[in-house]
Structure formats: C-alpha cells, structure tokens
Design a protein around this motif. Structure first.
Motif, mmCIF file in Angstrom:
data_model
loop_
_atom_site.group_PDB
_atom_site.id
_atom_site.type_symbol
_atom_site.label_atom_id
_atom_site.label_comp_id
_atom_site.label_asym_id
_atom_site.label_seq_id
_atom_site.Cartn_x
_atom_site.Cartn_y
_atom_site.Cartn_z
ATOM 1 N N TRP A 163 19.099 24.599 53.379
ATOM 2 C CA TRP A 163 19.379 25.137 54.624
ATOM 3 C C TRP A 163 17.971 25.763 55.036
ATOM 4 O O TRP A 163 17.513 25.936 56.119
ATOM 5 C CB TRP A 163 20.410 26.056 54.582
ATOM 6 C CG TRP A 163 20.533 26.910 55.661
ATOM 7 C CD1 TRP A 163 20.139 28.315 55.959
ATOM 8 C CD2 TRP A 163 21.275 26.707 56.833
ATOM 9 N NE1 TRP A 163 20.415 28.745 57.243
ATOM 10 C CE2 TRP A 163 21.300 27.820 57.742
ATOM 11 C CE3 TRP A 163 22.138 25.642 57.134
ATOM 12 C CZ2 TRP A 163 21.881 27.908 58.822
ATOM 13 C CZ3 TRP A 163 22.752 25.670 58.304
ATOM 14 C CH2 TRP A 163 22.592 26.529 59.152
ATOM 15 N N ALA A 164 17.313 26.488 54.272
ATOM 16 C CA ALA A 164 16.069 27.287 54.352
ATOM 17 C C ALA A 164 15.134 26.477 55.067
ATOM 18 O O ALA A 164 14.334 26.879 56.048
ATOM 19 C CB ALA A 164 15.657 28.287 53.422
ATOM 20 N N ILE A 165 14.668 25.390 54.614
ATOM 21 C CA ILE A 165 13.465 24.627 54.783
ATOM 22 C C ILE A 165 13.985 23.722 56.386
ATOM 23 O O ILE A 165 13.032 23.387 56.895
ATOM 24 C CB ILE A 165 13.067 23.579 53.765
ATOM 25 C CG1 ILE A 165 14.180 22.520 53.568
ATOM 26 C CG2 ILE A 165 12.698 24.288 52.626
ATOM 27 C CD1 ILE A 165 13.699 21.331 52.684
ATOM 28 N N ASN A 166 15.285 23.526 56.393
ATOM 29 C CA ASN A 166 15.613 22.800 57.688
ATOM 30 C C ASN A 166 15.737 23.767 58.917
ATOM 31 O O ASN A 166 15.477 23.737 60.001
ATOM 32 C CB ASN A 166 16.767 22.104 57.267
ATOM 33 C CG ASN A 166 16.484 20.858 56.798
ATOM 34 O OD1 ASN A 166 15.825 19.893 57.265
ATOM 35 N ND2 ASN A 166 17.059 20.747 55.640
ATOM 36 N N ARG A 167 16.309 25.025 58.507
ATOM 37 C CA ARG A 167 16.581 25.955 59.610
ATOM 38 C C ARG A 167 15.437 26.761 59.947
ATOM 39 O O ARG A 167 15.079 27.174 61.179
ATOM 40 C CB ARG A 167 17.733 26.991 59.006
ATOM 41 C CG ARG A 167 18.033 28.046 59.994
ATOM 42 C CD ARG A 167 18.686 27.738 61.535
ATOM 43 N NE ARG A 167 18.864 28.658 62.321
ATOM 44 C CZ ARG A 167 17.890 29.173 63.167
ATOM 45 N NH1 ARG A 167 16.818 28.380 63.148
ATOM 46 N NH2 ARG A 167 18.234 30.074 63.972
ATOM 47 N N HIS A 168 14.540 27.109 59.041
ATOM 48 C CA HIS A 168 13.391 27.977 59.233
ATOM 49 C C HIS A 168 12.214 27.173 58.995
ATOM 50 O O HIS A 168 11.211 27.097 57.908
ATOM 51 C CB HIS A 168 13.410 29.210 58.110
ATOM 52 C CG HIS A 168 14.652 29.852 58.580
ATOM 53 N ND1 HIS A 168 14.731 30.815 59.745
ATOM 54 C CD2 HIS A 168 15.695 30.219 57.649
ATOM 55 C CE1 HIS A 168 16.109 31.380 59.590
ATOM 56 N NE2 HIS A 168 16.557 30.991 58.272
ATOM 57 N N CYS A 169 11.593 26.241 60.151
ATOM 58 C CA CYS A 169 10.460 25.459 59.855
ATOM 59 C C CYS A 169 9.352 25.925 60.341
ATOM 60 O O CYS A 169 9.406 27.144 60.806
ATOM 61 C CB CYS A 169 10.790 24.059 60.923
ATOM 62 S SG CYS A 169 12.556 23.547 60.368
ATOM 63 N N MET A 170 8.246 25.340 59.930
ATOM 64 C CA MET A 170 6.940 26.012 60.307
ATOM 65 C C MET A 170 6.461 25.187 61.788
ATOM 66 O O MET A 170 7.090 24.117 62.002
ATOM 67 C CB MET A 170 5.971 25.310 59.130
ATOM 68 C CG MET A 170 5.623 24.091 58.951
ATOM 69 S SD MET A 170 4.155 23.736 57.982
ATOM 70 C CE MET A 170 5.124 23.221 56.370
ATOM 71 N N PRO A 171 5.802 25.885 62.334
ATOM 72 C CA PRO A 171 5.244 25.493 63.711
ATOM 73 C C PRO A 171 4.475 24.041 63.569
ATOM 74 O O PRO A 171 3.582 24.110 62.554
ATOM 75 C CB PRO A 171 4.522 26.604 64.334
ATOM 76 C CG PRO A 171 5.177 27.613 63.641
ATOM 77 C CD PRO A 171 5.343 27.439 62.284
ATOM 78 N N LEU A 172 4.455 23.228 64.415
ATOM 79 C CA LEU A 172 3.585 22.244 64.294
ATOM 80 C C LEU A 172 2.285 22.217 64.263
ATOM 81 O O LEU A 172 1.545 21.570 63.490
ATOM 82 C CB LEU A 172 3.967 21.083 65.537
ATOM 83 C CG LEU A 172 3.313 19.689 65.714
ATOM 84 C CD1 LEU A 172 3.462 18.766 64.365
ATOM 85 C CD2 LEU A 172 3.515 19.023 67.025
ATOM 86 N N TYR A 173 1.639 23.409 64.795
ATOM 87 C CA TYR A 173 0.455 23.652 64.937
ATOM 88 C C TYR A 173 -0.261 23.918 63.467
ATOM 89 O O TYR A 173 -1.238 23.522 63.008
ATOM 90 C CB TYR A 173 0.060 24.875 65.803
ATOM 91 C CG TYR A 173 -1.316 25.420 65.895
ATOM 92 C CD1 TYR A 173 -2.308 24.699 66.717
ATOM 93 C CD2 TYR A 173 -1.709 26.635 65.097
ATOM 94 C CE1 TYR A 173 -3.435 25.269 66.644
ATOM 95 C CE2 TYR A 173 -3.142 26.931 64.973
ATOM 96 C CZ TYR A 173 -3.998 26.330 65.766
ATOM 97 O OH TYR A 173 -5.225 27.035 65.930
ATOM 98 N N ASN A 174 0.593 24.649 62.641
ATOM 99 C CA ASN A 174 0.357 25.194 61.223
ATOM 100 C C ASN A 174 0.546 23.690 60.598
ATOM 101 O O ASN A 174 -0.405 23.550 59.572
ATOM 102 C CB ASN A 174 1.015 26.231 60.795
ATOM 103 C CG ASN A 174 0.375 27.482 61.275
ATOM 104 O OD1 ASN A 174 -0.680 27.584 61.705
ATOM 105 N ND2 ASN A 174 1.155 28.313 60.935
#
Length: 506
Positions: free
Chosen positions: A355-366
């Motif tokens: 849930w955490a990795i899919n719900r709280h993703c990193m911005p594409l830029y980073n």
C-alpha cells in the motif's frame, strides 16, 4: 474574566494549521479576546518544521499542489498561492503539469507555510487576541490544580487550560547504540550535518529504501557527491513513481457502500481479506484482464529494473495498483476506521508495504535522477537487512544481510522513516507522556484518540482538554502523513475545541 489558555505543542504544518483555524473560528464567534494561544516550537522558525525546513532542491512534495492547502476545506489554496506568486516561484516548481497540479520543492512549501502563519499571527494580535510563540522544547505535560502544567526546557513550566499535541513527525530510535558516532546520521533531515561531515567523494550507506531514503539520495545528488551509495532495507522495495497525469479510477466493488453493507447485514466490521478481494475485483475489471498477483509482489526483479519499468508506466498514466489507492484517498481513512485493531495489524503485516509504495509514490523528476544513479553504477539497493553494528577496531559499520552476508561502510544515514510505535519515538516528550499515563499507545501505532474530535484517550477515558493531531495518531488514522488529511482532522478538532470554549464562556 480570566482568559482561556490554549497551548499548541509544535509549530510545524499541523501546529500552524491549528492556530489559524482556531483564530478564525474564535474571531467569527467574537470570542477571540477571551482566549490566549501559545505556540511552543523548539526551532527558530515557526511553520516549517523538520520536513519543510529543508534547504535541498531535491526534497520534493510527494503530493500535487492542489491538495496541499494549509486551510481547512481549502485544499487548493497552495496551488492558488503558486499562481498568485508566479514571479517568485521560478524553478521551485519542478514537475509542472500546470500550476494547479504541480509538484514543488518542500522548501517552497515551507515558505508558504511560514507566510501563512506570520500573516494570521499578526492579524490575530491586531484583532485583539493574545497570541505568542515560545521557542522552547516541551518535555512533559501533567495536571496541576485543574490546569495542565507543561514542563519545558531550561527547567521552566507553563500552565494552560487546553493542550494540542502537534509535535510533528517523530524520528525513530531504532539504532540508539549508534548515536554519538560522528559517521552516523540518525535522520536525513536536516541535511547540514551530512553535508558538513561526509566527504563528497566518500561512499555512503543509507538505511531504508522508502521516501525518507529518496530524500537522503537527493541530498547527496544535489550536492555533487561522487561516491557509491548503497541502500540497505528489509524488503528493498522503493516507492513507485507518480504518473504524469494521475487517473481517477471508477470503483464498483471496494466502496464505502459495499463495506457498510457488510456491517448492516452481518453486524460486524469488514475484514482485510474481504477488502482485498474487492480490491482485486476492481483492479482486474479496470485492467480488463486477470492480474498476475505474484508478479505484483515485485520480489523477483532488481530495484533498478523495477524503477525503469515504473518510470515507463508513470509516463503512460500509471496502472491500477497506483491509480486505485489514489482514487481511494478520500474514502480510505473511513475504511481504515472500520477495521478492528487485529485486522489493522494484519493489513500492516500482509499489505502495508505494498500500500505504501503504491499510495505514496516518488515524483517522476526524482525517479529519473535515481534511475541515472543506477545506470551510472553508483547506486545499489540491498534487501534482507538483518543487523547493523559498529566495529570500533575497524572504524566501520558492519552491515549483515541476506542470511550471513556482510559488508563494511564508513558513513551511515538512517532513513528508515518515522517511528510508528510510541516506544520507538525518539522524543522525550512522547516517552514521558506515555510513562505518566497522559497518553496511551495504540497497538497498531501512535496514540489513542477520538477520531471525530481528536481528543486524547487514556485508560478508557477521553481527556476533554487534551487533543492530538498528525503522525502521532498513525494507528487509529491512516493518512497522517498527508497534509490535506491532517488539515481536515484539525478542522474537526478546532470546531470541537471552539464549541467547548464558547460553552464555558456562556
């Protein structure tokens, strides 16, 4: 008539949101002159806190601007502020999809928070409210003659009628034995100690692979570090990547109505298995085919392969595993409340990381910058971390992983993320409150509160004058790392507290 005193412990995003909303509600009720509000903040600046006080350009919000407003019921206020201050914003908007949906640097958001606080703080005083800031550390809260007595730094005390606990995101105490080592850094924030003490050409180890670890990586990249970086983590899973344009998915099965039907017809709360089955049905219907759920566990691919794939997926609008949690953002907190405590623990054990990795993703830029580190051979993610010790004779940290493997590291940044359990919080205040029984730890995480009013519960009793908000409520509530959700809870808190004050004054 004596003033009613309110003390807000913490002057970060939650603390200033509570101050602003309290002032507005009390001013509208024409009771603001009957109240004194004190903000206790240990840092020199009010409004920024640990997360938003960063100076690093690579520390980026993980939520788009139109959900980051600090004002109750105005989630788009920050995006409106961006438009109004376009000339000042410049390159601080790093992933621009149009100002309303932009991802900005956290330091820019810190500037927004600080400006909002300063404006309403001065307005409150102009309107006749007694408001002040004390730059001190709260260490304890206890009852004294019908009031709270707050023990603060330098052996001082402060008496108050109401307390709002808003201490921010607690640093974990999971490697206390390493504290004091000049080559160990207990958090990625603030970045200054890292930049002052780690040579730019040195190899660096990072504990964790979540969003906190991404911040550590960005600190090193932004400051031209040339050495190799190894992230050591339990599962080695990195956050997935925010789609360029987030898609709202129509849900037919995993809905509030269907979960309430379980309550209505079976006279019990839903289970995690039932919720996951409904999630699977929605995911496969939206995908138009069956999903290989074993592959979705991501266990058989390297972090580099997964990141390259996630960047491609993000550029094409994401997939259902990202878009369904995003689409549930306004309903998931209610769904969480409807899980019994043992079911919440099962969720954390079985599904929490996914849930955490899919719900709280990193911005594409980073994500693209991290992918470049992988392609340059400068980044490695090591999973199955077992233990970390320091060997003084070798002057190195000993990393044990994957059933007996070892590696040595000279510099170590703890980026395992905030503490969930009270006992794991590196906070003298939280430990003292727990030991004295002022707060009670929730078995799932954080402390027990009434989720409607945000009043603290201890020993089965609600404390009518003690409130809490933010990450320290992470067990009874789900989205406490999201500003928009905390602001919503703060609105409920302020309505309840204002009603109490008006009732007392009438």
């Amino acid at each position: 008539m004596a003033l009613t005193s309110i003390t807000i412990i913490g002057g970060g995003a939650c603390g200033i949101s509570a101050f602003i909303e309290l002032f507005l509600q009390l001013r509208i009720a024409d009771r603001h002159r009957d109240v004194q509000i004190t903000i206790l903040e240990q840092n020199p600046e009010v409004g920024k806190g640990l997360a938003f006080g960063t100076r690093e350009p690579g520390h980026i919000l993980n939520t788009q601007a139109d959900l980051m407003g600090i004002h109750f019921t105005e989630p788009a206020h920050f995006s409106e502020w961006l438009i109004a201050h376009e000339q000042r914003v410049g390159e601080e908007v790093v992933d621009n999809q149009g100002q309303n949906e932009a991802f900005t640097t956290r330091r820019l958001y810190g500037t927004y928070l600080k400006e909002q606080f300063e404006y309403y703080f001065e307005l409150a005083k102009t309107e006749g409210m007694q408001a002040n800031v004390m730059h001190a550390t709260a260490l304890q809260v206890s009852r004294s003659e019908g009031k709270f007595e707050i023990g603060i730094s330098e052996n001082k005390t402060l008496q108050t009628d109401f307390v709002i606990l808003a201490p921010g995101t607690p640093v974990a105490n999971n490697y206390l034995e390493l504290e004091g080592n000049p080559h160990y850094f207990s958090s990625p924030w603030p970045s200054e100690p890292i930049l002052e003490k780690i040579p730019q050409e040195a190899d660096v180890a990072v504990l964790g692979s979540s969003l906190s670890a991404i911040d550590a990586l960005m600190t090193l990249v932004d400051n031209e570090y040339s050495g190799k970086i190894r992230c050591y983590a339990l599962d080695g899973l990195m956050p997935r990547v925010q789609p360029e344009k987030q898609v709202m998915v129509h849900l037919k099965y995993l809905t509030i109505a269907n979960l309430h039907e379980i309550q209505r017809t079976q006279l019990r709360n839903p289970t995690v298995k039932e919720m996951f089955r409904l999630f699977i049905k929605d995911a496969e219907e939206n995908e138009g085919t069956a999903i290989d759920w074993k592959a979705a566990a991501r266990a058989d691919k390297s972090a580099q392969e997964l990141l390259d794939e996630d960047i491609r997926i993000a550029k094409n609008g994401g997939d259902v595993l990202i878009n369904i949690p995003y689409s549930l953002r306004y309903d998931s907190s209610q769904m969480w409340k409807w899980l019994d405590a043992d079911e919440k623990l099962k969720f954390k054990k079985w599904l929490g990381r996914y849930w955490a990795i899919n719900r709280h993703c990193m911005p594409l830029y980073n994500a693209e910058r991290i992918a470049e580190l992988f392609h340059q051979g400068r980044l490695e993610v090591v999973k199955d971390l077992e233990d970390v010790t320091y060997d003084s004779s070798r002057g190195a940290f000993i990393m044990q992983f994957e059933k007996g493997k070892q590696a040595t590291e000279q510099y170590l940044i703890n980026a395992t993320g905030p503490a969930a359990q009270v006992k794991a919080m590196q906070s003298e205040l939280m430990q003292n409150l727990h030991e004295s029984g002022v707060i009670e730890a929730d078995p799932v995480g954080g402390i027990k509160v009434n989720t409607e009013t945000m009043q603290v519960i201890s020993g089965g009793h609600v404390d009518p004058h003690l409130y809490a908000v933010g990450h320290i409520t992470n067990g009874v509530l789900l989205d406490v790392n999201a500003v928009w959700f905390n602001v919503k809870m703060i609105g409920n808190l302020c309505r309840h507290l204002t009603a109490q004050i008006i009732g007392q004054a009438s």
